[in-house]
Design a protein around this motif. Structure first.
Motif, short mmCIF file in Angstrom:
data_model
loop_
_atom_site.label_atom_id
_atom_site.label_comp_id
_atom_site.label_asym_id
_atom_site.label_seq_id
_atom_site.Cartn_x
_atom_site.Cartn_y
_atom_site.Cartn_z
N VAL B 142 -46.80 8.67 -25.43
CA VAL B 142 -46.36 7.89 -24.28
C VAL B 142 -46.66 6.41 -24.51
O VAL B 142 -47.76 6.06 -24.94
CB VAL B 142 -47.08 8.36 -22.99
N TYR B 143 -45.66 5.57 -24.25
CA TYR B 143 -45.82 4.12 -24.39
C TYR B 143 -45.36 3.47 -23.09
O TYR B 143 -44.48 3.97 -22.41
CB TYR B 143 -44.98 3.58 -25.55
N ASN B 144 -45.96 2.33 -22.76
CA ASN B 144 -45.50 1.53 -21.64
C ASN B 144 -44.17 0.90 -22.03
O ASN B 144 -44.08 0.22 -23.06
CB ASN B 144 -46.55 0.46 -21.33
N ALA B 145 -43.13 1.11 -21.23
CA ALA B 145 -41.79 0.66 -21.60
C ALA B 145 -41.58 -0.84 -21.34
O ALA B 145 -40.52 -1.37 -21.65
CB ALA B 145 -40.73 1.48 -20.86
N GLU B 146 -42.58 -1.51 -20.77
CA GLU B 146 -42.49 -2.96 -20.57
C GLU B 146 -43.38 -3.73 -21.54
O GLU B 146 -42.98 -4.74 -22.10
CB GLU B 146 -42.87 -3.32 -19.13
N THR B 147 -44.62 -3.23 -21.70
CA THR B 147 -45.55 -3.93 -22.60
C THR B 147 -45.53 -3.31 -24.00
O THR B 147 -46.05 -3.88 -24.94
CB THR B 147 -46.99 -3.85 -22.08
N PHE B 148 -44.97 -2.12 -24.11
CA PHE B 148 -44.84 -1.34 -25.35
C PHE B 148 -46.18 -0.86 -25.89
O PHE B 148 -46.29 -0.44 -27.04
CB PHE B 148 -44.07 -2.13 -26.43
N ALA B 149 -47.22 -0.95 -25.03
CA ALA B 149 -48.54 -0.50 -25.45
C ALA B 149 -48.59 1.03 -25.46
O ALA B 149 -47.95 1.69 -24.64
CB ALA B 149 -49.60 -1.04 -24.52
N PHE B 150 -49.37 1.58 -26.39
CA PHE B 150 -49.58 3.03 -26.46
C PHE B 150 -50.40 3.45 -25.24
O PHE B 150 -51.40 2.83 -24.92
CB PHE B 150 -50.30 3.38 -27.75
N VAL B 151 -49.97 4.53 -24.56
CA VAL B 151 -50.69 4.98 -23.37
C VAL B 151 -51.49 6.23 -23.70
O VAL B 151 -52.72 6.24 -23.56
CB VAL B 151 -49.72 5.27 -22.21
N LYS B 152 -50.83 7.28 -24.15
CA LYS B 152 -51.58 8.49 -24.49
C LYS B 152 -50.72 9.45 -25.30
O LYS B 152 -49.51 9.25 -25.46
CB LYS B 152 -52.10 9.18 -23.22
N GLU B 153 -51.39 10.48 -25.81
CA GLU B 153 -50.70 11.53 -26.55
C GLU B 153 -50.80 12.81 -25.72
O GLU B 153 -51.89 13.22 -25.33
CB GLU B 153 -51.37 11.72 -27.92
N ILE B 154 -49.65 13.42 -25.41
CA ILE B 154 -49.63 14.65 -24.62
C ILE B 154 -49.50 15.82 -25.58
O ILE B 154 -48.53 15.91 -26.35
CB ILE B 154 -48.44 14.66 -23.65
N GLU B 155 -50.46 16.71 -25.55
CA GLU B 155 -50.42 17.85 -26.48
C GLU B 155 -49.39 18.88 -26.04
O GLU B 155 -49.23 19.17 -24.86
CB GLU B 155 -51.80 18.50 -26.56
N LEU B 156 -48.70 19.44 -27.05
CA LEU B 156 -47.75 20.52 -26.81
C LEU B 156 -48.20 21.74 -27.61
O LEU B 156 -49.13 21.66 -28.41
CB LEU B 156 -46.34 20.12 -27.28
N ASN B 157 -47.50 22.87 -27.39
CA ASN B 157 -47.82 24.07 -28.17
C ASN B 157 -47.16 24.04 -29.54
O ASN B 157 -47.67 24.58 -30.49
CB ASN B 157 -47.37 25.31 -27.41
#
Lengths: 613, 337
Positions: B142-157
């Motif tokens: 996940v990234y901020n679509a305005e500042t383009f900063a990395f927000v987090k990683e969402i784990e999947l299976n």
């Protein structure tokens, strides 16, 4: 220093086209085994011999070496990375590499990576343009490259050490010992090369990232003369490398590739006055590992193991009529690791017959035929025919042949996409070689025509995967020119050496030049030596290439010219002679690429020390 | 006389009109792209010859390689997917591990996202956040679509390929090589993978009308489309074509392709699909490599076996050709400006 030795070094600095004709093609030289025997096996084709001195005095990759000394064209994925040849306008799988007489192109990929070849361990390298499948088997379409070790009886022991160091922390050590007695001849050699390969990408404001590599090789050759009729030889070679693959864009996932091979070959020669039989048994192991997500150890790989038997018989039926026959059997197993190649086996059996007949001592013909049977595909019947005419100043060699390239393990067995219905790529070729020699001038012009059908290409399917298919047809015509001039007076030596290749390689569907195939390639070297000093500037020109089948102009990579300068000084401190070479590569700092976006190195320097004792 | 005067008058009026432009708001000469469509050309893997093309709104001209023209550098290696917003275009560069953010009207680079990307595949924007799937990682970044900063990683299976936003959720579909056969649902409030919707076979593609998600499952033997409402499958329709691909929602219709055929079906599933037409088969089996339907206009590409520039053919629903263009290498997608 002995003048004769100095001159012989000077004279042998360049390649030459084998001009001489041995009168007896089957007679083994008493002293030197296997010396250029290869060039005698086809009298109607030219061979370019790149001799030991040329190999010895070079620094860099096999790609550099051939790019500079022949008309072969190479594309590289950045300096030192995967390198594929285009010989007379053909593809990488249509050039065959032979090691001491046996073919060594990868069974998995069908080609040799010329940046993964320890060329400095060979005593001479012979380049033979044109088809040679009757003699050399699959892939001998564009031409063949022969890596030869030379064994010599009754010689004094010689040690040679080479050290080199240069730009981008490029280092090399090469050592070789050769000796020969009445009944034994032995060579052993070792080589190591490494480079950080972090050159500046001129104009892109960054360095070559993740391009570092190293490689090591060991080899030994042994000959034993059992009696006057029987000689056995053993050849062994082991190579390991570790190449990081240079990044195209700075944030890419880093990868690396490891290539290993081990080759062992036993030859037994039996000869009488009129008969020579050579039996070969060889084992070739190759393997690779590809690390796709460094620094993790996620990887895939593959390995292949080939067992090869060959029996060659030469018979002098009459003084002017010679016959030879080959029987070959090859069994290869291959298997991927974490890849789509299941365990697979390939067996090939081949029979060939060749003969040559001399009408006069100037004029002769030769003819050859080969039939091969393989498990999973039908092989075409192959032939070769040639005519040769020799005078003191002029040689004419005319040759025609049918040649092929078999599908690789990946082409046949990869899941999904491997295709058991593939046919071998097939080519017909015709070439005419005119060789002139007058006093100090040698000039050769070869013109050729090659037509290739059933070319194998992986194409996307509707089901979403890619599949190997016999798809393309190509027509190639072109010319290779070679010029050599050599003059000497007092302590001066001047030599000029030049190659020019004109290659029109046309895809039949698009009627355009094949991608990554330059129309013109030219190289010239000028050598000037005075006493113990020499300087040799050289120039390489490669014409523009296209990267799209329609030759879209915006896809073109521009042509380029590269100037190298080699300076040599022989030094003698007390009784200790040695050689220092200084090499300035790309001395004009030309910015060039031969793959899109892959910037090649700018000016770089190398120093090499050669000591023999 | 009157007949002659009238056109003269019209011409004079035209001149006066054009003169009056001098007084209007000055146009930024860099803003070359004001309407139409973008085409993504993925290029050859490991050759860094990806590019973006622009097709004008009237579908009469194409401008190729617009990223290089605007920025003086190459776009990178494998342009996999694009997300077009009011201001920006996000170009997902798979093998470069970057997302190039450009101004939509000038195509000039605004930012290059490179943090934590590992073979990025597809992206979607929801609540001003950019969600990106990965070929290698079992997660969505996940990234901020305005500042383009990395927000987090969402784990999947499992790893996910295509990703869409509909209603309250984000839907990430397991790809062919992922080992999974689910659509993994992400709650964008908590940015966690809250639930998985199980399917029987590998998911070929997903699309949305903003409210429902349409999931295409496809094998050599059969194909089916399922409607997902919130986090449950509300209905499934078996298709008569195996190996269907390229599912697209446009208005109230679903489009998909099978072989060289293009099919259409109302997205209520009230009736079976109908075949619109076949595209020319081409000789290298790379037809319909790129496919989209935008306001009833059908965009297709033939990747020409990746040895040459792609052939872009734009059709009306009746199969008549609107226009043919030469794109870049490996045209894999079409996006509305």
């Amino acid at each position: 220093m002995n003048k004769a030795v100095v001159y012989s070094l000077f004279f042998s600095t360049f390649s030459y086209i084998a001009y001489s004709q041995s009168n007896s093609s089957i007679e083994l030289d008493e002293l030197i085994i296997e010396k250029s025997k290869i060039s005698n096996q086809s009298k109607s084709q030219n061979s370019i011999v790149l001799n030991d001195s040329l190999v010895e005095n070079s620094v860099g990759t096999f790609t550099d070496f051939l790019q500079k000394n022949t008309t072969l064209y190479f594309k590289e994925n950045g300096y030192g990375m995967v390198s594929s040849p285009s010989f007379r306008g053909t593809t990488a799988q249509q050039t065959s590499v032979l090691w001491n007489g046996i073919k060594i192109n990868s069974s998995l990929l069908g080609q040799t990576d010329f940046n993964s070849t320890a060329f400095k361990s060979y005593d001479n390298i012979v380049v033979k343009p044109g088809g040679g499948s009757v003699l050399y088997g699959s892939s001998a379409i564009g031409g063949t490259i022969h890596l030869n070790n030379q064994l010599e009886f009754n010689r004094k022991t010689e040690n040679e050490i080479q050290l080199n160091y240069g730009s981008f922390n490029t280092q090399g050590i090469h050592y070789k010992i050769s000796t020969g007695f009445d009944k034994f001849a032995v060579n052993a050699h070792f080589g190591y090369n490494k480079s950080d390969n972090d050159y500046e990408w001129i104009g892109k404001n960054r360095k070559n990232i993740n391009g570092q590599f190293f490689n090591t090789d060991f080899g030994a050759e042994l000959a034993y003369k059992i009696n006057t009729n029987n000689t056995v030889e053993f050849y062994s070679s082991t190579y390991n490398d570790d190449r990081h693959f240079a990044l195209l864009t700075p944030y890419q996932t880093k990868t690396k590739y490891q290539n290993n091979y081990n080759r062992n070959l036993l030859k037994w020669h039996y000869k009488t006055n009129r008969f020579l039989n050579t039996f070969y048994v060889a084992n070739i192991k190759e393997s690779y590992s590809y690390f796709d997500q460094l620094p993790t150890d996620s990887k895939s790989g593959g390995k292949a193991n080939t067992l090869y038997f060959k029996n060659e018989s030469f018979y002098n039926v009459l003084q002017n009529f010679k016959l030879s026959g080959f029987l070959e059997y090859q069994k290869t197993t291959g298997e991927g690791q974490g890849s789509g190649l299941p365990f697979s086996t390939q067996e090939i059996f081949a029979v060939s017959v060749l003969g040559n007949y001399d009408f006069t001592n100037r004029l002769g013909i030769e003819i050859g035929a080969k039939n091969e049977m393989a498990k999973d595909y039908e092989n075409p019947f192959l032939f070769s025919a040639g005519l040769y005419y020799n005078t003191e100043f002029y040689q004419l060699k005319i040759n025609s042949s049918k040649n092929y390239r078999i599908p690789t393990f990946n082409d046949l067995y990869w899941q999904p996409g491997g295709n058991l219905n593939l046919k071998p790529e097939t080519s017909y070729q015709f070439d005419i070689n005119n060789n002139f020699k007058y006093k100090s001038v040698t000039f050769n012009i070869s013109t050729y025509y090659t037509s290739i059908t059933n070319m194998i290409r992986w194409i996307p399917t509707n089901a979403g995967f890619w599949e190997a298919n016999n798809f393309d047809e190509v027509t190639i015509y072109g010319a290779d020119l070679f010029f050599n001039l050599k003059k000497q007076w007092n302590n001066h030596t001047v030599q000029l050496n030049s190659n020019y290749g004109y290659t029109k390689s046309i895809d039949k569907k698009t009627e355009k030049q094949l991608t990554y195939t330059p129309l013109h390639k030219f190289n010239v070297q000028l050598f000037y030596g005075y006493k113990n000093f020499s300087i040799a500037p050289s120039f390489l020109y490669v014409d523009q290439i296209f990267t799209t089948a329609s030759n879209d102009k915006t896809s073109a990579l521009a042509g380029y010219g590269i100037i190298d300068v080699d300076i040599q000084q022989k030094i003698k401190i007390k009784n200790n002679p040695f050689i220092i070479n200084l090499k300035i590569k790309n001395s004009a700092n030309t910015v060039y690429t031969n793959m899109p976006e892959r910037v090649m190195p700018g000016r770089n320097y190398h120093i090499q020390l050669i000591k023999k004792f | 006389m009157k007949k002659i005067l009238a056109p003269m008058f019209a011409v004079a009026l035209l001149y006066s009109c054009s003169n009056s432009d001098d007084n209007s708001i000055p146009v930024n000469p860099d803003e070359k792209y004001l309407d139409g469509f973008f085409a993504s050309n993925e290029g050859n893997f490991t050759k860094a010859n990806a590019s973006t093309s622009h097709i004008n709104g009237g579908i009469t001209t194409i401008t190729n390689d617009i990223f290089r023209t605007s920025n003086g550098r190459a776009l990178g290696d494998v342009s996999q997917h694009m997300v077009v917003t009011d201001k920006y275009v996000f170009v997902v560069m798979n093998n470069s591990n970057t997302i190039e953010v450009v101004n939509k009207k000038t195509f000039k680079s605004v930012h290059t996202i490179s943090q934590n990307l590992n073979s990025p595949r597809y992206a979607v924007i929801k609540n001003n956040k950019l969600y990106v799937t990965s070929l290698n990682d079992k997660s969505v970044n996940v990234y901020n679509a305005e500042t383009f900063a990395f927000v987090k990683e969402i784990e999947l299976n499992n790893t996910a390929e295509q990703i869409v936003a509909a209603g309250e959720y984000i839907y990430a579909a397991n790809g062919f090589y992922s080992g999974g056969t689910a659509v993994e649902v992400i709650n964008p409030t908590s940015d966690t993978n809250t639930t998985d919707i199980a399917f029987e076979s590998a998911i070929n593609g997903i699309t949305t009308n903003g409210q429902f998600v349409y999931v295409l499952g496809s094998t050599d033997a059969s194909s089916s489309i399922s409607i997902v409402s919130n986090t449950t499958i509300s209905s499934t329709k078996e298709l008569t074509q195996a190996n269907s691909r390229n599912i697209v929602n446009d208005g109230s219709n679903i489009y998909y392709t099978a072989g060289t055929g293009i099919y259409k079906m109302n997205n209520s599933f009230a009736s079976a699909s109908t075949k619109l037409f076949d595209v020319a088969s081409g000789d290298q089996y790379s037809v319909l490599y790129g496919f989209n339907v935008i306001n009833g206009t059908i965009f297709t590409s033939d990747a020409n076996g990746f040895t040459d520039n792609s052939k872009i053919v734009i059709y009306k629903e009746d199969g008549s050709i609107v226009k043919e263009f030469t794109g870049g290498i490996g045209t894999n997608g079409f996006y509305k400006f």
